[in-house]
Every structure is written in C-alpha cells, then in structure tokens.
Scaffold this active site. Structure first.
Site, PDB file in Angstrom:
ATOM      1  N   ARG A  87       0.903  -1.136   0.000  1.00 54.47           N
ATOM      2  CA  ARG A  87       0.000   0.000   0.000  1.00 54.47           C
ATOM      3  C   ARG A  87       0.952   1.197   0.000  1.00 54.47           C
ATOM      4  O   ARG A  87       1.746   1.383   0.933  1.00 54.47           O
ATOM      5  CB  ARG A  87      -0.873  -0.035   1.254  1.00 54.47           C
ATOM      6  CG  ARG A  87      -1.873   1.123   1.384  1.00 54.47           C
ATOM      7  CD  ARG A  87      -1.293   2.249   2.178  1.00 54.47           C
ATOM      8  NE  ARG A  87      -2.272   3.256   2.565  1.00 54.47           N
ATOM      9  CZ  ARG A  87      -1.948   4.400   3.147  1.00 54.47           C
ATOM     10  NH1 ARG A  87      -0.683   4.676   3.422  1.00 54.47           N
ATOM     11  NH2 ARG A  87      -2.870   5.273   3.473  1.00 54.47           N
ATOM     12  N   ASP A 136       1.992   4.854   0.365  1.00 53.25           N
ATOM     13  CA  ASP A 136       1.512   6.018   1.088  1.00 53.25           C
ATOM     14  C   ASP A 136       1.703   7.297   0.265  1.00 53.25           C
ATOM     15  O   ASP A 136       2.749   7.495  -0.349  1.00 53.25           O
ATOM     16  CB  ASP A 136       2.314   6.123   2.406  1.00 53.25           C
ATOM     17  CG  ASP A 136       1.773   7.180   3.352  1.00 53.25           C
ATOM     18  OD1 ASP A 136       0.600   7.059   3.738  1.00 53.25           O
ATOM     19  OD2 ASP A 136       2.517   8.114   3.699  1.00 53.25           O
ATOM     20  N   GLU A 192      -2.424   4.992  -2.301  1.00 52.43           N
ATOM     21  CA  GLU A 192      -3.224   5.983  -1.612  1.00 52.43           C
ATOM     22  C   GLU A 192      -3.047   7.276  -2.383  1.00 52.43           C
ATOM     23  O   GLU A 192      -2.001   7.913  -2.303  1.00 52.43           O
ATOM     24  CB  GLU A 192      -2.764   6.176  -0.170  1.00 52.43           C
ATOM     25  CG  GLU A 192      -3.658   7.148   0.561  1.00 52.43           C
ATOM     26  CD  GLU A 192      -2.941   8.008   1.600  1.00 52.43           C
ATOM     27  OE1 GLU A 192      -3.635   8.581   2.447  1.00 52.43           O
ATOM     28  OE2 GLU A 192      -1.714   8.138   1.550  1.00 52.43           O
TER      29      GLU A 192
HETATM   30  C1  NOJ Z   1      -1.374   8.881   4.813  1.00 48.27           C
HETATM   31  C2  NOJ Z   1      -1.646   7.993   5.967  1.00 48.27           C
HETATM   32  O1  NOJ Z   1      -2.824   7.264   5.744  1.00 48.27           O
HETATM   33  C3  NOJ Z   1      -1.732   8.888   7.188  1.00 48.27           C
HETATM   34  O2  NOJ Z   1      -2.189   8.183   8.302  1.00 48.27           O
HETATM   35  C4  NOJ Z   1      -0.386   9.497   7.404  1.00 48.27           C
HETATM   36  O3  NOJ Z   1      -0.434  10.390   8.486  1.00 48.27           O
HETATM   37  C5  NOJ Z   1       0.081  10.230   6.164  1.00 48.27           C
HETATM   38  N1  NOJ Z   1      -0.113   9.473   4.966  1.00 48.27           N
HETATM   39  C6  NOJ Z   1       1.537  10.599   6.278  1.00 48.27           C
HETATM   40  O4  NOJ Z   1       2.335   9.458   6.090  1.00 48.27           O
END
Ligand code: NOJ
Ligand code: CA
Length: 541
Positions: free
Chosen positions: A200, A202, A243
C-alpha cells in the site's frame, strides 16, 4: 510488465494495525505473536489479504508513518523472525500480505536525516529538500491544518529550512534523486524477498511531486512506471495499491493507460459519495462518482472502503454536500477534523443502527472493485472523542468482555480500549458476537462469503440500471456470460422498482419474476439474473 495473476480483483482485504490488535506478551502493546494467534479468526471471516499498517522502527509520532528504519521490525511488536513466521502462517491460512510503503518522507530520527542535517557533505544531504532562505510558500499546502502549521521548518543544526509535506517530524525525501529511487527499490525488493504480495503506497501524489524551494510542483508519473517495472520483474503477482486522493480526471495518470503504473487505488471519490448518499438518501451523486471513476486498463482495480485509518475525508464533496454529511454524522465540532473530515468510526455515525450498517456494508461489498475492511469494523466498534485527533478511532480491538476487552493482560494499554455504555468492550466484542448467529460479525462473515461467490463484481463490466427512484441504486455486473444485480435503497421509506428480468435472490427467498420489487427502507438485495443454473451453463459459453 503485465501482472501474471489478477488475484486482487476478487480479494477481501483486511487492514490491521499490529500495535492495536492483540498483545500476546502482556506489555500492553499489540504484537506479531498476537496477530498470528488471530489468523484463524481472520481466515474464518473470509479475509484473503492482510494489509499491515507500518510496523517499522519509528518514534511513532504519526503512528509509524514516520519511519526510522525501512528494513526492520519495531522491537515493541516482535522481531524480523516473527515477521517471517507471520508470513508463513498467513500463507498456510490462504492469506496474502501487503505492507505499507512510506517513502514520501522519513522520520526526523532516521539515520539518513540525522547525518544529512549534521554534515553538509553527507551523501544523504541530497536525499532531502533544503532551502537556505525561508521559501515563500512555507505556510502553504499543509495536509493536517491547523495541527500542522507549515511545510518548511528551520533546522538549527543544518542551518537550513527543510521541506515536509506532512508534520515537521516527517522530512520529505527528494524522490526525484536517482539514489533515493534506487533505495526505494531496495526497500521494495527487501520485503518482496520476505514474501509480501505488494505494497500500500503512502501519499502517492506527493511521492511523485517535484520538490524544492523554487520548484513549481509537477507530477512525475514516470516514477510510478519505474516502481511497477521493478516490482513486476521481481515478483510476477505483486501489486501496488496507491493511496492517492485525486480527482477522477487524474485516475488514468495513476493507473497508467497501458497497465504500467499502479494496479490498485483507493476510490476516495466514491467513498465520500457513499456517505453523502447515506446522509441525504440521494444516490445520484454516487452514480456520477461511479461513472466518473470507471476504469479501463485491464489490470487496474479500485479498492473500496467505508472507513479507513484516517479521518473520513469529505474534501471532494461540494460545500453544501459536505455540510449535510457533517450535520448528519458529526454535528459535534469535536468529531470534525482538519476542516474536511470526520474522526469517527462507522457504527457510531449510524447510531449503531443495524439496518443502516448492513446497508452500508452491502453497498460497499457490491461496488465495482475490491472491498477493504478495517479491523474492528466487522464487530461495529465505536470511537472515543476524548482521544486526540485520529486516535479517536484507532483504539485497540475489542475481543471479549474481559478487562481491556481481551486486547491485553497488562495494567495499562498503549491506548485505552473503549469502555463506554454503548460501544464499550462489554457490549461490543468479538467473543459475544461469535456466539450469536444474528450478530453483526456473523452477518459480515456471510456477506464476505457471498461477495467471493459473486466474482462478477470484482471482475466484470457493470452498468447502473434505471430504477425510477433517486433513492434506489441498482447495478448490474456481467462476466463470462453471467450477470448479477445489486439493489440498495438508501432511503428510510420503501420503494418499488421494475427490473424486467427474472431475478434470483442470493440472500433470501423473495425472488422476482421480473415484475416489480418493493424494497423496504434501507433494504438491499443481491440477485442472480436468470436461474441459478445459468451460472453453470454460462460458464461453458
Ligand atoms: C497517509 C496515511 O494514511 C496517514 O495516516 C499518514 O499520516 C500520512 N499518509 C503521512 O504518512
Ligand atoms: Ca506486546
């Protein structure tokens, strides 16, 4: 570069935070040993792919999204040996594992950053993004306002400003640097060797953004191709699950129109419109969101979810729509976050109303794509708004009515287990629900099983059918000559629709001969078109 196996198109993904799941050694912190002991539970639920949130050594100022070592396991959760054992046991249970790849930024404690700030000649200096003077946009582009107040902070040791898209303890890596890119591939290669089925990824839009004090941010989609190539060459069936909360017209840039970038993306646009539909009773904006995110590349797949590990982000709704969702599900300002979202779990947003919880999950499980469940949602866990920010909905899993909900035998746990009258562990826990055939947990288990038996949803072409009612959404999925129709009424009142074909109900006895179907308030139906036998004859065709 074509992936060899499209397993992810009919997967059931379960997102788990090791630290908050089960504590096996009684120190109050969840661990890999605990997770291993619960693999039977997850397999029983029908999970086919575990997504493990960051477990790397980290100061955990952002729950592990501030990594201090990409090649390790935080000793609080276990050892590298435990990780490998988990991989083995997951495979024995027929489960794949994907892990978080957090490479937009490191922790400020990462040895790379420590060296970079202390030593201008360090090879790591160029791995980060610096500016001698305070850049003009230093207080713009924050992801977590108002908690986060800038994107450039002064480092007195380096005597330079450094760039951080997220919190100031998360310095951005300069992902345009060839050396950084090589290192990112090293990291991917490392975990692939340990058996993961992918990542996944980020914060993808920020990962591929050019960074610097005088740089006009531009997206380098070539890097996504580079990652895909590396991944697929190393492992023919591994996936990248992005994401990327981006507008629908950017989707193809991320998937790549030649099946050459991300395999999967979370569908944030549809997610927000599901909540709008649940709040307003109107499915039309959801239909538009589905149409606008229709996916063409063969190997591309949406991941659908109700709640995830972050606030429910409503940033892509219109102001009026967002206002309505706030008023309906989070009228208390305390429950709102970053000006755009809601920091609650699903069950409390729906007042624990079983009909609406079933409706929401049934809808999610029939959205064209792959369902992603978040730990605790299968038993309808609640939230604790007394906890700061996103911790409110990141509380430990509630296993039983024992102290700390059976999460841990310690005196104190890493975060308090929810203990209120309505959603506390005495009333909401897995053990009690396991014993009760009518529990939400057992309902989820049945719907997961049904979703797996209807691969048309993950694989097929789909079409929204006219129902004559804005409150009722009907989608028809077709694959290999078989067709399924899912119908959802998001309104409190019953509505009647006319399907025009013989439909066999997959969840109960009320079939339809093609005339009319009356669907009760918050009702849902899954039908097979034609008789059940058609599945078999269709397959031969
Ligand atoms: C997205 C993540 O889902 C979140 O929880 C996180 O704080 C930020 N990216 C920074 O890595
Ligand atoms: Ca522990």
């Amino acid at each position: 570069m074509l992936i060899q196996d499209l397993w992810y198109k009919n997967a059931v993904v379960y997102c788990v935070n090791v630290e908050r799941f089960v504590d096996a050694n009684g120190d109050g912190i969840g661990d890999f040993e605990g997770l291993m002991r619960r693999l039977d539970y997850l397999a029983g639920l029908g999970v086919t792919c575990l997504w493990i949130l960051p477990f790397y050594p980290s100061p955990r100022r952002d729950d592990g999204y501030d990594v201090a070592d990409y090649y390790g396991v935080d000793p609080r959760y276990g050892t590298a040996g435990d990780f490998v054992e988990l991989m083995h046991q997951a495979r024995e249970h027929g489960m794949r594992v994907i892990v978080d790849l957090v490479i937009n930024h490191t922790s400020i404690q990462h040895p790379w950053f420590r060296d970079a700030r202390a030593n201008p000649k360090s090879k790591y200096r160029d791995w980060y993004v610096w500016s001698k003077k305070r850049p003009r946009g230093w207080n713009k582009g924050m992801v977590f306002p108002p908690v986060q107040t800038s994107t450039w902070s002064y480092d007195p040791v380096a005597r330079h400003y450094y760039f951080h898209r997220f919190f100031d303890f998360q310095p951005d890596l300069d992902t345009a640097s060839p050396e950084v890119r090589t290192e990112i591939k090293r990291i991917m290669g490392y975990w692939l060797e340990l058996g993961v089925s992918g990542f996944r990824v980020d914060a993808v839009p920020f990962v591929i953004s050019t960074k610097g004090p005088d740089v006009k941010p531009r997206h380098d989609f070539g890097f996504l191709r580079e990652m895909r190539e590396f991944l697929q060459w190393r492992q023919g069936d591994a996936v990248l699950f992005a994401e990327a909360n981006v507008p629908p017209n950017a989707d193809l840039d991320y998937f790549g129109d030649r099946d050459d970038r991300m395999h999967m993306m979370f569908n944030f646009v549809v997610n927000q419109n599901v909540f709008y539909a649940l709040a307003s009773g109107d499915t039309r904006p959801l239909v538009r969101a589905l149409e606008r995110t229709r996916q063409h590349p063969m190997t591309a797949q949406w991941g659908h979810f109700l709640r995830n590990n972050d606030e429910l982000d409503l940033g892509r709704l219109t102001d009026a729509q967002r206002q309505l969702v706030f008023e309906t599900f989070a009228p208390d300002k305390k429950a709102q976050l970053y000006g755009r979202g809601i920091r609650r779990r699903l069950a409390p947003m729906l007042d624990g109303d079983r009909r609406r919880m079933e409706l929401a999950y049934s809808l999610m499980f029939t959205l064209p794509g792959t369902p992603v469940i978040r730990y605790g949602d299968e038993i309808g866990m609640g939230d604790n708004l007394a906890l700061p920010d996103r911790q409110a909905f990141r509380t430990p899993m509630q296993w039983s009515a024992e102290p700390h909900g059976g999460f841990s035998a310690a005196k104190r746990t890493v975060l308090p287990v929810i203990d209120d009258e309505v959603f506390g562990y005495r009333r909401v826990n897995a053990a009690d629900q396991r014993r009760d055939p009518d529990s939400f947990l057992n309902w989820i288990e049945r719907i997961v099983r049904m979703r797996k038996e209807v691969p048309e949803i993950g694989w097929g072409d789909w079409q929204v059918l006219g129902t004559g009612s804005p409150h009722v959404l009907a989608i028809r999925y077709e694959w290999r000559g078989n067709a399924v129709v899912a119908v959802h009424n998001v309104d409190a009142k019953p509505h009647t629709i006319r399907p025009g074909a013989k439909l066999v109900n997959l969840l109960s006895d009320d079939h339809s001969d093609g005339h009319k179907i009356t669907i009760e308030g918050y009702g849902y139906r899954w039908y097979r078109v034609g008789g059940l036998g058609e599945t078999l004859s269709g397959e031969r065709a």
